[in-house]
Design a protein around this motif. Structure first.
Motif, PDB file in Angstrom:
ATOM      1  N   ASN A  12     -22.089  13.684  -5.603  1.00 45.66           N
ATOM      2  CA  ASN A  12     -21.954  14.915  -6.390  1.00 45.66           C
ATOM      3  C   ASN A  12     -22.010  14.689  -7.902  1.00 45.66           C
ATOM      4  OD1 ASN A  12     -19.443  13.850  -6.991  1.00 45.66           O
ATOM      5  ND2 ASN A  12     -18.298  15.261  -5.689  1.00 45.66           N
ATOM      6  N   GLN A  13     -22.113  13.417  -8.325  1.00 44.91           N
ATOM      7  CA  GLN A  13     -22.250  13.124  -9.750  1.00 44.91           C
ATOM      8  C   GLN A  13     -23.693  12.811 -10.146  1.00 44.91           C
ATOM      9  OE1 GLN A  13     -19.017  10.000  -9.378  1.00 44.91           O
ATOM     10  NE2 GLN A  13     -18.513  10.740 -11.428  1.00 44.91           N
ATOM     11  N   VAL A  14     -24.557  12.633  -9.170  1.00 45.51           N
ATOM     12  CA  VAL A  14     -25.905  12.133  -9.445  1.00 45.51           C
ATOM     13  C   VAL A  14     -26.689  13.053 -10.372  1.00 45.51           C
ATOM     14  CG1 VAL A  14     -28.148  11.615  -8.403  1.00 45.51           C
ATOM     15  CG2 VAL A  14     -26.048  10.767  -7.340  1.00 45.51           C
ATOM     16  N   ALA A  15     -26.760  14.323 -10.050  1.00 45.51           N
ATOM     17  CA  ALA A  15     -27.584  15.247 -10.837  1.00 45.51           C
ATOM     18  C   ALA A  15     -27.143  15.298 -12.291  1.00 45.51           C
ATOM     19  CB  ALA A  15     -27.543  16.640 -10.214  1.00 45.51           C
ATOM     20  N   SER A  16     -25.818  15.386 -12.513  1.00 44.87           N
ATOM     21  CA  SER A  16     -25.325  15.486 -13.896  1.00 44.87           C
ATOM     22  C   SER A  16     -25.559  14.196 -14.667  1.00 44.87           C
ATOM     23  CB  SER A  16     -23.837  15.842 -13.897  1.00 44.87           C
ATOM     24  OG  SER A  16     -23.054  14.811 -13.312  1.00 44.87           O
ATOM     25  N   LYS A  17     -25.443  13.048 -14.009  1.00 39.70           N
ATOM     26  CA  LYS A  17     -25.659  11.774 -14.691  1.00 39.70           C
ATOM     27  C   LYS A  17     -27.143  11.575 -15.036  1.00 39.70           C
ATOM     28  CE  LYS A  17     -21.420  10.553 -14.863  1.00 39.70           C
ATOM     29  NZ  LYS A  17     -20.733  10.495 -16.186  1.00 39.70           N
ATOM     30  N   ILE A  18     -28.028  12.044 -14.194  1.00 39.35           N
ATOM     31  CA  ILE A  18     -29.453  11.967 -14.510  1.00 39.35           C
ATOM     32  C   ILE A  18     -29.772  12.882 -15.691  1.00 39.35           C
ATOM     33  CG2 ILE A  18     -31.768  12.547 -13.667  1.00 39.35           C
ATOM     34  CD1 ILE A  18     -30.900  11.464 -10.947  1.00 39.35           C
ATOM     35  N   ARG A  19     -29.130  14.053 -15.743  1.00 38.62           N
ATOM     36  CA  ARG A  19     -29.312  14.937 -16.901  1.00 38.62           C
ATOM     37  C   ARG A  19     -28.832  14.246 -18.178  1.00 38.62           C
ATOM     38  NH1 ARG A  19     -30.840  17.482 -12.953  1.00 38.62           N
ATOM     39  NH2 ARG A  19     -32.516  16.047 -13.398  1.00 38.62           N
ATOM     40  N   GLU A  20     -27.712  13.509 -18.076  1.00 38.29           N
ATOM     41  CA  GLU A  20     -27.205  12.768 -19.237  1.00 38.29           C
ATOM     42  C   GLU A  20     -28.239  11.760 -19.723  1.00 38.29           C
ATOM     43  OE1 GLU A  20     -23.283  11.030 -19.383  1.00 38.29           O
ATOM     44  OE2 GLU A  20     -22.558  12.472 -17.893  1.00 38.29           O
ATOM     45  N   LEU A  21     -28.848  11.062 -18.793  1.00 39.35           N
ATOM     46  CA  LEU A  21     -29.858  10.077 -19.168  1.00 39.35           C
ATOM     47  C   LEU A  21     -31.066  10.751 -19.804  1.00 39.35           C
ATOM     48  CD1 LEU A  21     -29.804   7.685 -16.071  1.00 39.35           C
ATOM     49  CD2 LEU A  21     -29.015   7.149 -18.382  1.00 39.35           C
ATOM     50  N   GLU A  22     -31.478  11.880 -19.271  1.00 40.99           N
ATOM     51  CA  GLU A  22     -32.656  12.569 -19.793  1.00 40.99           C
ATOM     52  C   GLU A  22     -32.465  13.055 -21.222  1.00 40.99           C
ATOM     53  OE1 GLU A  22     -34.435  14.303 -15.536  1.00 40.99           O
ATOM     54  OE2 GLU A  22     -33.344  15.624 -16.918  1.00 40.99           O
ATOM     55  N   SER A  23     -31.216  13.290 -21.618  1.00 39.47           N
ATOM     56  CA  SER A  23     -30.938  13.764 -22.982  1.00 39.47           C
ATOM     57  C   SER A  23     -30.469  12.643 -23.913  1.00 39.47           C
ATOM     58  CB  SER A  23     -29.865  14.866 -22.932  1.00 39.47           C
ATOM     59  OG  SER A  23     -28.647  14.353 -22.409  1.00 39.47           O
ATOM     60  N   ASN A  24     -30.523  11.398 -23.423  1.00 40.11           N
ATOM     61  CA  ASN A  24     -30.038  10.257 -24.205  1.00 40.11           C
ATOM     62  C   ASN A  24     -31.193   9.657 -25.014  1.00 40.11           C
ATOM     63  OD1 ASN A  24     -29.174   7.574 -24.995  1.00 40.11           O
ATOM     64  ND2 ASN A  24     -27.486   7.776 -23.538  1.00 40.11           N
ATOM     65  N   VAL A  51     -42.698   8.386 -21.500  1.00 39.45           N
ATOM     66  CA  VAL A  51     -41.687   7.707 -20.678  1.00 39.45           C
ATOM     67  C   VAL A  51     -40.720   8.726 -20.087  1.00 39.45           C
ATOM     68  CG1 VAL A  51     -39.770   6.063 -20.731  1.00 39.45           C
ATOM     69  CG2 VAL A  51     -41.906   5.536 -21.928  1.00 39.45           C
ATOM     70  N   LEU A  52     -40.319   9.706 -20.882  1.00 41.49           N
ATOM     71  CA  LEU A  52     -39.424  10.754 -20.381  1.00 41.49           C
ATOM     72  C   LEU A  52     -40.074  11.518 -19.233  1.00 41.49           C
ATOM     73  CD1 LEU A  52     -36.912  12.560 -20.497  1.00 41.49           C
ATOM     74  CD2 LEU A  52     -38.023  13.855 -22.338  1.00 41.49           C
ATOM     75  N   LYS A  53     -41.359  11.823 -19.373  1.00 41.47           N
ATOM     76  CA  LYS A  53     -42.065  12.539 -18.313  1.00 41.47           C
ATOM     77  C   LYS A  53     -42.088  11.713 -17.032  1.00 41.47           C
ATOM     78  CE  LYS A  53     -46.441  14.872 -17.299  1.00 41.47           C
ATOM     79  NZ  LYS A  53     -47.805  15.210 -17.798  1.00 41.47           N
ATOM     80  N   LYS A  54     -42.377  10.408 -17.166  1.00 45.39           N
ATOM     81  CA  LYS A  54     -42.395   9.525 -15.996  1.00 45.39           C
ATOM     82  C   LYS A  54     -41.012   9.452 -15.358  1.00 45.39           C
ATOM     83  CE  LYS A  54     -45.351   6.873 -14.955  1.00 45.39           C
ATOM     84  NZ  LYS A  54     -46.420   6.908 -13.925  1.00 45.39           N
ATOM     85  N   PHE A  55     -39.982   9.354 -16.187  1.00 46.96           N
ATOM     86  CA  PHE A  55     -38.604   9.279 -15.683  1.00 46.96           C
ATOM     87  C   PHE A  55     -38.254  10.545 -14.910  1.00 46.96           C
ATOM     88  CE2 PHE A  55     -34.026   9.857 -15.972  1.00 46.96           C
ATOM     89  CZ  PHE A  55     -33.541   8.606 -15.627  1.00 46.96           C
ATOM     90  N   LYS A  56     -38.596  11.688 -15.472  1.00 46.93           N
ATOM     91  CA  LYS A  56     -38.292  12.949 -14.792  1.00 46.93           C
ATOM     92  C   LYS A  56     -39.051  13.066 -13.474  1.00 46.93           C
ATOM     93  CE  LYS A  56     -36.947  15.887 -18.691  1.00 46.93           C
ATOM     94  NZ  LYS A  56     -37.279  17.116 -19.468  1.00 46.93           N
ATOM     95  N   GLU A 143     -24.373   1.703 -18.458  1.00 49.34           N
ATOM     96  CA  GLU A 143     -23.305   1.955 -17.493  1.00 49.34           C
ATOM     97  C   GLU A 143     -23.694   3.045 -16.502  1.00 49.34           C
ATOM     98  OE1 GLU A 143     -18.618   3.389 -17.338  1.00 49.34           O
ATOM     99  OE2 GLU A 143     -19.434   2.497 -19.165  1.00 49.34           O
ATOM    100  N   ILE A 144     -24.311   4.120 -16.990  1.00 42.46           N
ATOM    101  CA  ILE A 144     -24.726   5.204 -16.095  1.00 42.46           C
ATOM    102  C   ILE A 144     -25.719   4.690 -15.065  1.00 42.46           C
ATOM    103  CG2 ILE A 144     -25.938   7.419 -15.971  1.00 42.46           C
ATOM    104  CD1 ILE A 144     -24.822   8.050 -18.755  1.00 42.46           C
ATOM    105  N   LEU A 145     -26.703   3.914 -15.511  1.00 41.50           N
ATOM    106  CA  LEU A 145     -27.712   3.385 -14.600  1.00 41.50           C
ATOM    107  C   LEU A 145     -27.087   2.487 -13.536  1.00 41.50           C
ATOM    108  CD1 LEU A 145     -30.631   2.531 -17.043  1.00 41.50           C
ATOM    109  CD2 LEU A 145     -30.724   4.171 -15.163  1.00 41.50           C
ATOM    110  N   MET A 146     -26.193   1.607 -13.964  1.00 40.07           N
ATOM    111  CA  MET A 146     -25.592   0.669 -13.020  1.00 40.07           C
ATOM    112  C   MET A 146     -24.700   1.370 -12.006  1.00 40.07           C
ATOM    113  SD  MET A 146     -24.919  -2.855 -15.164  1.00 40.07           S
ATOM    114  CE  MET A 146     -24.356  -2.156 -16.705  1.00 40.07           C
ATOM    115  N   ARG A 147     -23.945   2.354 -12.459  1.00 38.81           N
ATOM    116  CA  ARG A 147     -23.052   3.045 -11.524  1.00 38.81           C
ATOM    117  C   ARG A 147     -23.817   4.004 -10.610  1.00 38.81           C
ATOM    118  NH1 ARG A 147     -17.558   4.595 -14.744  1.00 38.81           N
ATOM    119  NH2 ARG A 147     -16.784   4.894 -12.606  1.00 38.81           N
TER     120      ARG A 147
END
Length: 380
Positions: A12-24, A51-56, A143-147
């Motif tokens: 349940n944390q995955v979506a929000s953490k990916i959003r965090e990465l996308e805005s980092n 790179v952002l497009k590929k990540f998304k 840290e976000i990526l590793m967790r």
């Protein structure tokens, strides 16, 4: 018990953490410079957008940890293709979906567990939760990526006896809860930190910590059986950080924790992108022998890892060079043709001399020395 401060992320944390990465912004500056250094130098904004497009495209639709790891699998496959001369494995008959405590030797900051997880992935088995030291965590993108990749936190340099016991007890409880209640396997190194000197020795303290939460209610032998304790050994033909390890980290003594963390991430990146030659992963038999205590258990795990370590020609070449320099290596491998590897090793350490050169060669040679000693002690 609340494990949220040390645990890997939940679905349940995955979506929000990916959003965090996308805005980092820092994350995409780092990623763009890493993957496309020349383009980023001249066209930074365009490179970051690409790179952002590929990540998304890869991760924006992920809603679970499994979906995140499935999406990342192609990147791991590409890393193996580009930075190794082949990834092999053995002992797969010892793998199953039974929750397993994998105790591994530790050579690379992030790749040791990555190769195990990749093997589990291609065998359609559940991946492991990965123990990582808090020295690698910055509260930022790393840290976000590793967790997200199922890493959980091991606190180091804890001050005070009471605080040490409290944190170790919580860590032990989390690991045992993961195994026995959540059916999640665990990867943990056989000692704190990497084996930077080439010695794959097991720290009894790690096993004491693992057993800590169960010691009052379960015998050591019953606990070993219940967690399916399985040693794992990984060996790299070449270490992308061999020069760094030979020189040591004295240069960081006056550094701030922030700069040390940045250096750790740099080394992690070098390990991932650097050429490793051939890589072999062996899954040992689960420990079934009755043990007297945690010291006895540590010795068994250590012997399994050392005895099953894959010796590469690069190791033999380093031993030959040490012998040529007058360092006594008590094992004769003159029958091996390592002429190509002698040249490769010489090129890798051409900038070193004196004690640094000796240590470089010993890093490669010690697994051979330790393996021969282990075989002699067991009569093999």
């Amino acid at each position: 018990m609340d494990f949220s401060d040390i645990s890997s992320y939940s679905d349940n944390q995955v979506a929000s953490k990916i959003r965090e990465l996308e805005s980092n912004v820092e994350f995409f500056n780092f990623l763009s410079g890493l993957l496309f250094p020349r383009a980023y130098k001249y066209f930074p904004n365009g490179t970051k957008f690409f790179v952002l497009k590929k990540f998304k495209n890869l991760f924006s639709d992920c809603k679970t940890i499994k979906e995140f790891q499935d999406s990342m699998a192609s990147s791991v496959e590409e890393m193996i293709k580009k930075t190794t001369s082949g990834f092999s494995y053995s002992g797969t008959e010892n793998l199953s979906n039974k929750p397993t405590l994998f105790v591994s030797n530790h050579r690379d900051i992030s790749l040791d567990a990555t190769f195990l997880n990749y093997l589990l992935y291609i065998k359609n088995l559940r991946t492991v939760r990965i123990a990582i030291g808090d020295n690698l965590l910055d509260g930022n993108f790393a840290e976000i990526l590793m967790r997200l990749n199922k890493s959980f936190i091991v606190h180091r340099e804890i001050k005070g006896v009471k605080e040490t016991l409290r944190r170790l007890s919580k860590l032990s409880a989390y690991i045992n809860y993961s195994l026995q209640e959540e059916n999640e396997s665990i990867w943990i190194a056989q000692k704190e930190g990497r084996a930077n000197d080439g010695n794959d020795f097991t720290d009894e303290g790690v096993l004491k910590m693992l057993y800590l939460d169960k010691r009052k209610h379960t015998s050591l032998n019953d606990w070993v059986e219940s967690v399916n304790l399985t040693p794992v050994v990984i060996s790299y033909e070449y270490d992308p950080l061999d020069l760094v390890k030979a020189k040591g980290w004295a240069y960081r003594e006056s550094w701030s924790s922030e700069n040390i963390n940045k250096d750790n991430i740099k080394q992690m990146t070098s390990g991932i992108l650097g050429h490793k030659g051939r890589v072999h992963l062996h899954i040992c038999d689960p420990i079934s022998k009755k043990v007297d205590d945690t010291k006895d258990l540590a010795n068994i795990v250590q012997n399994e890892i050392i005895s099953n370590y894959r010796i590469w020609p690069s190791t033999l070449a380093a031993a030959r060079l040490l012998t040529d320099k007058g360092v006594y290596i008590p094992f004769n491998h003159d029958h091996e043709d390592v002429s190509k590897d002698l040249n490769a090793i010489k090129q890798r350490c051409s900038s070193l001399e004196g004690e640094e050169l000796k240590e470089f060669l010993m890093i490669y040679a010690r697994p051979l020395i330790n393996k021969e000693k282990a075989n002699l002690s067991t009569g093999l």
